[in-house]
Design an enzyme around this catalytic site. Structure first.
Site, PDB file in Angstrom:
ATOM      1  N   SER A   1       0.860  -1.185   0.000  1.00  0.00           N
ATOM      2  CA  SER A   1       0.000   0.000   0.000  1.00  0.00           C
ATOM      3  C   SER A   1       0.899   1.239   0.000  1.00  0.00           C
ATOM      4  O   SER A   1       2.122   1.119   0.048  1.00  0.00           O
ATOM      5  CB  SER A   1      -0.914  -0.028   1.219  1.00  0.00           C
ATOM      6  OG  SER A   1      -0.146  -0.104   2.386  1.00  0.00           O
TER       7      SER A   1
ATOM      8  N   LEU B   1       1.700   3.293  -2.360  1.00  0.00           N
ATOM      9  CA  LEU B   1       2.597   3.497  -3.498  1.00  0.00           C
ATOM     10  C   LEU B   1       2.249   4.780  -4.251  1.00  0.00           C
ATOM     11  O   LEU B   1       2.992   5.218  -5.125  1.00  0.00           O
ATOM     12  CB  LEU B   1       2.531   2.309  -4.465  1.00  0.00           C
ATOM     13  CG  LEU B   1       3.097   0.993  -3.943  1.00  0.00           C
ATOM     14  CD1 LEU B   1       2.998  -0.090  -5.010  1.00  0.00           C
ATOM     15  CD2 LEU B   1       4.553   1.148  -3.509  1.00  0.00           C
TER      16      LEU B   1
ATOM     17  N   GLY C   1      -3.058   7.458  -6.132  1.00  0.00           N
ATOM     18  CA  GLY C   1      -3.766   8.729  -6.322  1.00  0.00           C
ATOM     19  C   GLY C   1      -2.942   9.720  -7.126  1.00  0.00           C
ATOM     20  O   GLY C   1      -3.467  10.415  -8.002  1.00  0.00           O
ATOM     21  N   ILE C   2      -1.653   9.768  -6.838  1.00  0.00           N
ATOM     22  CA  ILE C   2      -0.781  10.726  -7.542  1.00  0.00           C
ATOM     23  C   ILE C   2      -0.560  10.276  -8.986  1.00  0.00           C
ATOM     24  O   ILE C   2      -0.533  11.093  -9.908  1.00  0.00           O
ATOM     25  CB  ILE C   2       0.589  10.869  -6.818  1.00  0.00           C
ATOM     26  CG1 ILE C   2       0.381  11.355  -5.380  1.00  0.00           C
ATOM     27  CG2 ILE C   2       1.520  11.798  -7.568  1.00  0.00           C
ATOM     28  CD1 ILE C   2      -0.231  12.724  -5.255  1.00  0.00           C
TER      29      ILE C   2
ATOM     30  N   THR D   1       6.456  -7.966  -8.292  1.00  0.00           N
ATOM     31  CA  THR D   1       5.577  -7.484  -9.361  1.00  0.00           C
ATOM     32  C   THR D   1       4.992  -8.660 -10.139  1.00  0.00           C
ATOM     33  O   THR D   1       3.790  -8.689 -10.436  1.00  0.00           O
ATOM     34  CB  THR D   1       6.351  -6.548 -10.312  1.00  0.00           C
ATOM     35  OG1 THR D   1       6.801  -5.440  -9.544  1.00  0.00           O
ATOM     36  CG2 THR D   1       5.483  -6.057 -11.459  1.00  0.00           C
TER      37      THR D   1
ATOM     38  N   CYS E   1     -11.552  27.004  10.949  1.00  0.00           N
ATOM     39  CA  CYS E   1     -12.622  26.257  11.598  1.00  0.00           C
ATOM     40  C   CYS E   1     -12.406  26.218  13.118  1.00  0.00           C
ATOM     41  O   CYS E   1     -12.584  27.248  13.776  1.00  0.00           O
ATOM     42  CB  CYS E   1     -12.763  24.876  10.978  1.00  0.00           C
ATOM     43  SG  CYS E   1     -14.446  24.253  11.131  1.00  0.00           S
ATOM     44  N   LEU E   2     -11.964  25.105  13.699  1.00  0.00           N
ATOM     45  CA  LEU E   2     -11.698  25.100  15.133  1.00  0.00           C
ATOM     46  C   LEU E   2     -10.664  26.179  15.483  1.00  0.00           C
ATOM     47  O   LEU E   2     -10.744  26.795  16.549  1.00  0.00           O
ATOM     48  CB  LEU E   2     -11.182  23.722  15.583  1.00  0.00           C
ATOM     49  CG  LEU E   2     -10.987  23.576  17.086  1.00  0.00           C
ATOM     50  CD1 LEU E   2     -12.320  23.490  17.805  1.00  0.00           C
ATOM     51  CD2 LEU E   2     -10.150  22.351  17.412  1.00  0.00           C
TER      52      LEU E   2
ATOM     53  N   HIS F   1     -13.298  26.066   5.324  1.00  0.00           N
ATOM     54  CA  HIS F   1     -11.997  25.441   5.040  1.00  0.00           C
ATOM     55  C   HIS F   1     -11.464  25.903   3.675  1.00  0.00           C
ATOM     56  O   HIS F   1     -11.728  25.242   2.666  1.00  0.00           O
ATOM     57  CB  HIS F   1     -12.149  23.921   5.009  1.00  0.00           C
ATOM     58  CG  HIS F   1     -12.432  23.324   6.354  1.00  0.00           C
ATOM     59  ND1 HIS F   1     -11.458  22.737   7.123  1.00  0.00           N
ATOM     60  CD2 HIS F   1     -13.584  23.232   7.051  1.00  0.00           C
ATOM     61  CE1 HIS F   1     -11.998  22.294   8.253  1.00  0.00           C
ATOM     62  NE2 HIS F   1     -13.295  22.586   8.229  1.00  0.00           N
TER      63      HIS F   1
ATOM     64  N   GLU G   1      -8.578  25.608   2.531  1.00  0.00           N
ATOM     65  CA  GLU G   1      -7.567  24.685   1.998  1.00  0.00           C
ATOM     66  C   GLU G   1      -8.129  23.713   0.972  1.00  0.00           C
ATOM     67  O   GLU G   1      -7.418  23.278   0.071  1.00  0.00           O
ATOM     68  CB  GLU G   1      -6.881  23.923   3.152  1.00  0.00           C
ATOM     69  CG  GLU G   1      -7.720  22.866   3.888  1.00  0.00           C
ATOM     70  CD  GLU G   1      -8.573  23.413   5.027  1.00  0.00           C
ATOM     71  OE1 GLU G   1      -8.870  24.627   5.012  1.00  0.00           O
ATOM     72  OE2 GLU G   1      -8.954  22.635   5.922  1.00  0.00           O
TER      73      GLU G   1
HETATM   74  N1  GLN Z   1     -15.220  21.001  16.133  1.00  0.00           N
HETATM   75  C1  GLN Z   1     -15.618  22.234  15.538  1.00  0.00           C
HETATM   76  C2  GLN Z   1     -17.048  22.202  15.049  1.00  0.00           C
HETATM   77  O1  GLN Z   1     -17.596  21.165  14.858  1.00  0.00           O
HETATM   78  C3  GLN Z   1     -14.675  22.619  14.401  1.00  0.00           C
HETATM   79  C4  GLN Z   1     -14.716  21.672  13.251  1.00  0.00           C
HETATM   80  C5  GLN Z   1     -13.534  21.790  12.340  1.00  0.00           C
HETATM   81  O2  GLN Z   1     -12.501  22.358  12.687  1.00  0.00           O
HETATM   82  N2  GLN Z   1     -13.640  21.246  11.140  1.00  0.00           N
HETATM   83  O3  GLN Z   1     -17.632  23.233  14.851  1.00  0.00           O
END
Ligand code: GLN
Length: 538
Positions: A16, A18, A21-22, A195, A384-385, A510, A512
C-alpha cells in the site's frame, strides 16, 4: 471529443502507499492537457459509508467536496491537479455499495431473488463506476481502486472491472497496475518477483494489466523492463518507471517522459498530442526556485502525521509558489504547548496557522498559541476550530470572560461564545450530519477579507457543528475582534478579524479544500505574503 466515455482502472499491488492517487492524477493531468475532459474516481474497499467518521490517525484528512461529500484525501489531489471539482460520485466505499443494495432489497426491488455479491454487489459497483461516464461531462473516467490486489475486500471491485472490460468492449478500457520494484541492497539489485506475483494475482481474478507503473528508488534499465514485460504479459513500452520524486508535482512530467499518456491513449485508440503544460510548469518552476523563505507554525493535534492536514500543506505549496517563497511548515503539537514554552516554540515563526479539529484534546495549547501571536502581532490564520479558538482566546483575555468556551468542550460554560448551531440541536447520527459543503459568505467591504478576495460574495466549503455565538457580536466588535463575513441567509459568522493587528484572520470554513495549482487560494496567498512582510520587518 469522443462518443463513448473510456474507462481507465488503476489497481495497486505489492504494497500500500505506493501513490495510486498521484499516478492517477498525473495521468489525468497529461490527458487533460491534450484536450480530454477527464475525471477521477476513488473506490474504497472499507465498510464505513464514508471517511467522515474516521479518525485522522486511521485515514488521514477527510476531504470535503462542493456538494458536501466527506471523502478520501485522494480527491484533494485530483482537484489540485485538474482544477475540476469532484463530488460524491467521485468517492464510493463498500459501505455505500452495500447500503444501496440492502435498501433496494428492503424495498423489494429484487423481486424475491437471493441477493449475492455476484451479481448484485458487482452490478452496483459497475453502476457507480459508470455514473460519471454516463453524465456526458467526460471523455475519460479514471477509477482508482483502493487497497492492494489480493485483499479479500478488493475482490468484488476487481470482479466488476473484469466484467466491465467485457461489457464495454475492446479499446474502451485500460488497466494500469501500480507495483513496487524493491532494491535489495545486500544483493545490489532491483527485484521483479513481487511485481510478477502481483500481476499473477490480478490474473487469477481474470484481469490482465495493460500497463505496469513500477515504483522504484533506482532507474529500471532496459533489461529489467524487458524482463518485466515478458513475465507480466505486457508490451515493453507499457512498463513505466515511476522513480521517487522530490515533489509530487514532478510526477506528471516524469510520466510524460516515460510515455504513460501515449501508451494509454494508444490502448484506448484515442488521438495523442503534445500536452500543453505551460501553466503547470510555470508553477513547478516557481515552486522549485523560491527567492526567499518563511516559517509558518501549524498548530494541531495530529501534526506527527503528514496526511492529517494534507490540503493545508498543499495550499501552502501553491501559495508559496505564487509568492515565490518557500513555505517551511513547522508542525507544532498543541498538547505540548503551554505558557512556559510558548516563546521558545513560537517566537521565531513568521506566521501561525491554528488547524481545524474536534474535541477537547489539545485545545488549551491552541488558545495559548493564539494569545501569543495576537499579543506579538504575528500573522495568524485560524481555520474552523482554529477560528473558534481565536474567539475563545479573545473572550477570555480581552473581554475578561474567564470561563468563555465552546459548548463542544464545556456544555455548561456560562459564556458559550462558540455555540452549537440551531440546525444541529436535534442531530443524533454522526455520519454526514455536520454543516457540510459549499455555503455563501458575504464580506464587509472594509475588511482584510475583502482585500484578499476582492469580492463581496464568496463561496467556501464547510465541515462543522458549532458557530460564533452572535449574542456576543457587539461586545467583540467594541473590543476589537470584528466579524467581517456572514452567511447571507442565516447571519452565521464566517470570518473574524482583528483590524488593529498586522494580519489576523479566522475563518469558519476550510479554504484549503479549494486551493489548486491553477488557482492558489487567495487567503493562503495573502497569509504567506503577510508572513513574508512580517519577516522582512523583523
Ligand atoms: N469542532 C468544531 C465544530 O464542529 C470545528 C470543526 C472543524 O474544525 N472542522 O464546529
Amino acid at each position: 471529443m469522443t462518443t463513448n466515455p473510456k474507462y481507465i482502472f488503476v489497481t495497486g499491488g505489492v504494497s500500500s502507499s505506493l501513490g495510486k492517487g498521484i499516478i492517477a492524477a498525473s495521468l489525468a493531468k497529461l490527458l487533460q492537457a491534450q484536450g480530454y475532459r477527464i475525471t477521477i474516481q476513488k473506490l474504497d474497499p472499507y465498510i464505513n459509508i464514508d471517511p467522515g467518521t474516521l479518525n485522522p490517525y486511521e485515514h488521514g484528512e477527510c476531504y470535503v467536496t462542493d456538494d458536501g461529500a466527506e471523502t478520501d484525501l485522494d480527491l484533494g489531489h485530483y482537484e489540485r491537479f485538474l482544477n475540476v471539482p469532484t463530488s460524491q460520485a467521485n468517492n464510493v466505499t463498500t459501505g455505500r455499495i452495500y447500503q444501496s443494495v440492502i435498501d433496494k432489497e428492503r424495498r423489494g426491488e429484487f423481486l424475491g431473488k437471493t441477493v449475492q455479491v455476484i451479481p448484485h454487489i458487482t452490478d452496483e459497483i459497475k453502476r457507480r463506476i459508470q455514473i460519471l461516464g454516463n453524465s456526458g461531462d467526460y471523455d475519460i473516467v479514471i477509477t482508482e481502486i483502493g487497497g492492494t490486489v489480493g485483499d479479500i475486500e478488493s475482490l468484488p471491485y476487481i470482479e466488476a472491472v473484469r466484467q466491465l472490460e467485457w461489457d464495454l468492449g475492446e479499446h474502451n478500457t485500460c488497466v494500469i497496475h501500480l507495483t513496487l520494484v524493491p532494491y535489495l541492497s545486500a544483493a545490489g539489485e532491483l527485484k521483479t518477483k513481487p511485481t510478477q506475483h502481483s500481476v499473477k494475482t490480478l490474473m487469477e481474478s481474470g484481469v490482465q494489466a495493460d500497463i505496469l507503473v513500477c515504483r522504484t528508488e533506482h532507474k529500471l534499465n532496459e533489461g529489467l523492463k524487458t524482463k518485466l514485460a515478458r513475465f507480466c504479459n505486457v508490451r515493453k513500452e507499457a512498463v513505466i518507471e515511476s522513480i521517487d520524486a522530490s515533489t509530487i508535482y514532478d510526477v506528471p512530467n516524469l510520466m510524460l517522459e516515460e510515455g504513460l499518456d501515449k501508451v494509454v491513449l494508444n490502448q484506448l485508440q484515442l488521438k495523442s498530442d503534445v500536452p500543453d503544460l505551460t501553466t503547470w510548469n510555470t508553477f513547478v518552476k516557481r515552486h522549485k526556485n523560491p527567492k526567499s523563505e518563511v516559517t509558518i507554525g501549524l498548530i494541531g493535534k495530529y501534526v506527527e502525521l503528514q496526511d492529517s492536514y494534507k490540503s493545508i500543506l498543499e495550499a501552502f505549496i501553491h501559495a508559496g509558489a505564487e509568492n515565490e517563497v518557500k513555505v517551511i511548515v513547522e508542525p507544532i503539537h498543541s498538547e505540548y504547548l503551554s505558557e512556559s514554552n510558548i516563546e521558545f516554540k513560537l517566537g521565531h515563526l513568521d506566521g501561525v496557522l491554528v488547524a481545524p479539529g474536534f474535541g477537547e484534546r489539545g485545545i488549551e495549547g491552541k488558545i495559548d498559541a493564539v494569545r501569543y501571536v495576537r499579543e506579538n502581532n504575528i500573522p495568524f490564520l485560524g481555520i474552523c476550530l482554529g477560528m473558534q479558538m481565536a474567539v475563545i482566546e479573545y473572550a477570555r483575555n480581552v473581554l475578561n470572560l474567564k470561563d468563555a468556551n465552546s459548548v463542544e468542550m464545556d456544555e455548561n460554560t456560562s459564556n458559550p461564545v462558540i455555540n452549537l448551531m440551531e440546525s444541529q440541536k436535534d442531530v443524533v447520527n454522526k455520519g454526514g450530519t455536520m454543516r457540510l459543503g459549499t455555503w455563501d459568505c458575504k464580506i464587509e467591504k472594509d475588511s482584510t477579507a475583502y482585500k484578499v478576495y476582492k469580492s463581496e460574495l464568496i463561496t467556501e466549503r464547510h465541515r462543522h457543528r458549532f458557530e460564533f455565538n452572535s449574542d456576543y457580536k457587539t461586545q467583540f466588535e467594541n473590543a476589537g475582534l470584528v466579524p467581517t463575513g456572514f452567511n447571507p441567509d442565516t447571519g452565521l459568522v464566517e470570518i473574524v478579524e482583528i483590524p488593529e493587528n498586522n494580519w489576523f484572520v479566522g475563518v469558519q470554513y476550510h479554504p484549503e479544500y479549494k486551493s489548486t495549482v491553477k488557482n492558489p487560494h487567495p487567503l493562503f496567498v495573502a497569509f504567506v505574503a503577510a508572513a513574508l512582510k512580517y519577516k522582512n520587518k523583523k
